[in-house]
Design a protein around this motif. Structure first.
Motif, short mmCIF file in Angstrom:
data_model
loop_
_atom_site.label_atom_id
_atom_site.label_comp_id
_atom_site.label_asym_id
_atom_site.label_seq_id
_atom_site.Cartn_x
_atom_site.Cartn_y
_atom_site.Cartn_z
N ASN A 173 0.84 -1.20 0.00
CA ASN A 173 0.00 0.00 0.00
C ASN A 173 0.88 1.24 0.00
O ASN A 173 1.68 1.44 0.90
N ASN A 174 0.69 2.07 -1.01
CA ASN A 174 1.47 3.30 -1.11
C ASN A 174 2.96 3.05 -1.02
O ASN A 174 3.67 3.72 -0.27
N GLU A 202 -1.64 -0.80 -3.95
CA GLU A 202 -2.50 0.38 -3.96
C GLU A 202 -1.63 1.63 -4.11
O GLU A 202 -0.60 1.75 -3.46
N PHE A 203 -2.07 2.53 -4.96
CA PHE A 203 -1.29 3.75 -5.22
C PHE A 203 -2.22 4.81 -5.81
O PHE A 203 -3.26 4.47 -6.39
N PRO A 204 -1.87 6.09 -5.69
CA PRO A 204 -2.72 7.14 -6.27
C PRO A 204 -2.83 6.99 -7.79
O PRO A 204 -1.86 6.63 -8.46
N HIS A 205 -4.01 7.27 -8.31
CA HIS A 205 -4.27 7.08 -9.74
C HIS A 205 -3.97 8.35 -10.52
O HIS A 205 -4.54 9.40 -10.24
N HIS A 222 7.50 10.62 -3.88
CA HIS A 222 6.75 9.91 -4.93
C HIS A 222 7.53 9.97 -6.23
O HIS A 222 7.48 10.97 -6.94
N TYR A 225 4.10 8.06 -10.95
CA TYR A 225 2.67 8.33 -10.92
C TYR A 225 2.05 7.46 -12.01
O TYR A 225 2.39 7.64 -13.19
N THR A 250 -9.32 6.69 -1.53
CA THR A 250 -8.18 7.07 -0.70
C THR A 250 -7.18 7.97 -1.43
O THR A 250 -6.96 7.81 -2.62
N HIS A 251 -6.58 8.89 -0.69
CA HIS A 251 -5.55 9.80 -1.22
C HIS A 251 -6.00 10.53 -2.48
O HIS A 251 -5.25 10.68 -3.45
N SER A 254 -7.41 6.44 -5.65
CA SER A 254 -6.33 5.45 -5.80
C SER A 254 -6.82 4.25 -6.60
O SER A 254 -8.02 4.04 -6.76
#
Ligand code: ZN
Length: 414
Positions: A173-174, A202-205, A222, A225, A250-251, A254
């Protein structure tokens, strides 16, 4: 002698030419300062984001060793209630969907203080955490979660396999966005995975970042991306197939991706994967013009933010910030907004109070200061939790105070 510095894509290796956004020089976003440090030199690093025109990986240029960022990382996951709820729900889903039990092995990469693995432990499922920050790994060990203090990659995966550890489920996650050696990391994931095991990350989209102009979520920690398109290509290059994807709030938005060995065809690829790939393509994520347009939008947002600040100050208004998140530091440094605009900011975390924001040196105070100083505008820096803050701070309306958010556009509301 003039030495040309070239940047190369950390996935496919072609040279990077297109800039998605240049946020100038910025300090590390989590490098909060003490009063003594205000009198010392402060390191700033380039915060420039490139897009690879071959594989479309959006990435920072490399600038510093990751150890200096992560070795004493001050973030403890267990401090956030909503994040714990998220982890607990994930574990319940994974146990049921992948039939995990006491004979399974879970490995989490960047396991932090054991915030997630604790829920597997509670169900009697064997776990192993991998966490490079020593102080955080110690916190995990104290709650009985076996944790290796190391960076994950091919080297560590080989050691684990050699001593008989392979995983039914690898969780991250992240972490994927934070990895400097992307190919080494994903290759390690593949080695660690049992023939019928599952990897989730899981990561920001990237799509959400671009559509909602969340450029403040860009900071040095980061490195990458990801769109689904590009992360799928990265995994495919290491013989891993993405068979499902969830879009999460999330964030700021994600992706949770699910991967398996290419040969493990028992798990069919869910239509959600092709549907999201099509949506990304329709949004122009495989056209360089889309990224160049984003760069211009970010500059326009900066002008509108400064316009608001200048007008407010010329009208004699007072402004304070709410929150001291990493994203606020990217934004304020890019704007060049110091205590000439924001008198101070407040944060509920006692670890941040009494410190100063990196770069801008805005003091971080206790939220009670708001009541005594009665600012005209309260600028909410963590826009992702703005509803919560508006409720907590509703009393600023008693003196005519107004809330302000700056991303994606300046919004002033009573
Ligand atoms: Zn590339």
């Amino acid at each position: 002698m003039h030495v040309m510095h070239a940047c190369y894509c950390r996935f496919c290796g072609v040279s990077l030419r297109a800039t998605m956004v240049d946020l100038g020089m910025s300090p590390l976003a989590n490098a909060y300062l003490t009063a003594e440090q205000l009198h010392q030199m402060e390191p700033f690093y380039p915060l420039r984001v490139y897009v690879c025109e071959h594989c479309w990986l959006v990435q920072l240029e490399s600038f510093t060793a990751p150890e200096s960022i992560f070795s004493d990382y001050a973030y403890f996951s267990s401090y956030s209630d909503s994040w714990l709820q998220h982890a607990k729900a994930y574990v319940a889903m994974a146990v049921e969907r992948f039939n995990l039990n006491a004979t399974s092995q879970i490995v989490e990469v960047a396991s932090n203080d054991g915030y997630l693995l604790q829920y597997f432990v509670a169900r009697g499922i064997p776990v192993l955490g991998i966490e490079p920050a020593e102080n955080i790994a110690e916190a995990a060990e104290q709650r009985g979660i076996q944790t290796l203090v190391q960076f994950f990659g091919e080297g560590l995966a080989k050691q684990l396999v050699a001593r008989g550890t392979q995983a039914d489920l690898v969780v991250g996650n992240n972490v994927l966005a934070h990895v400097p050696e992307l190919n080494d990391f994903v290759s390690g994931l593949r080695l660690l995975l049992k023939p019928h095991g599952v990897i989730t990350m899981e990561f920001p989209h990237l799509l959400r970042l671009m559509v909602e102009k969340q450029f403040d979520t860009i900071y040095h920690e980061h490195f990458s991306y990801f769109s689904l398109h590009t992360v799928r290509a990265v995994f495919a290059a290491h013989s891993l197939t993405l068979f499902d994807v969830d879009e999460l709030p999330t964030h700021g938005g994600s992706l949770l991706i699910y991967a398996r060995h290419k040969e493990d065809t028992a798990r069919a690829v869910h239509p959600r994967v092709t549907e999201l790939l099509a949506r990304e393509e329709a949004a122009g994520l495989q056209c360089v013009e889309t990224y160049l347009t984003f760069a211009e939008e970010v500059k326009a947002t900066k002008r509108r933010c400064l316009e608001f600040f200048l007008q407010a100050k010329q009208q004699g208004k007072t402004l304070a910030g709410y929150g001291a998140p990493a994203k606020g530091n990217t934004l304020l440094n890019y704007l060049g907004a110091r205590n000439d605009f924001l008198d101070y900011t407040v944060d509920r975390s006692p670890h941040k109070q009494g410190h100063f924001l990196p770069g801008t040196h805005i003091p971080i105070l206790h939220p009670d200061v708001i009541t005594s100083t009665k600012p005209d505008y309260l600028v909410i820096l963590p826009w992702n939790i703005q509803e919560e803050i508006r409720q907590q701070m509703a009393y600023i309306r008693d003196w005519g105070g107004q809330f302000v958010t700056l991303i994606p556009d300046v919004v002033v509301s009573g």
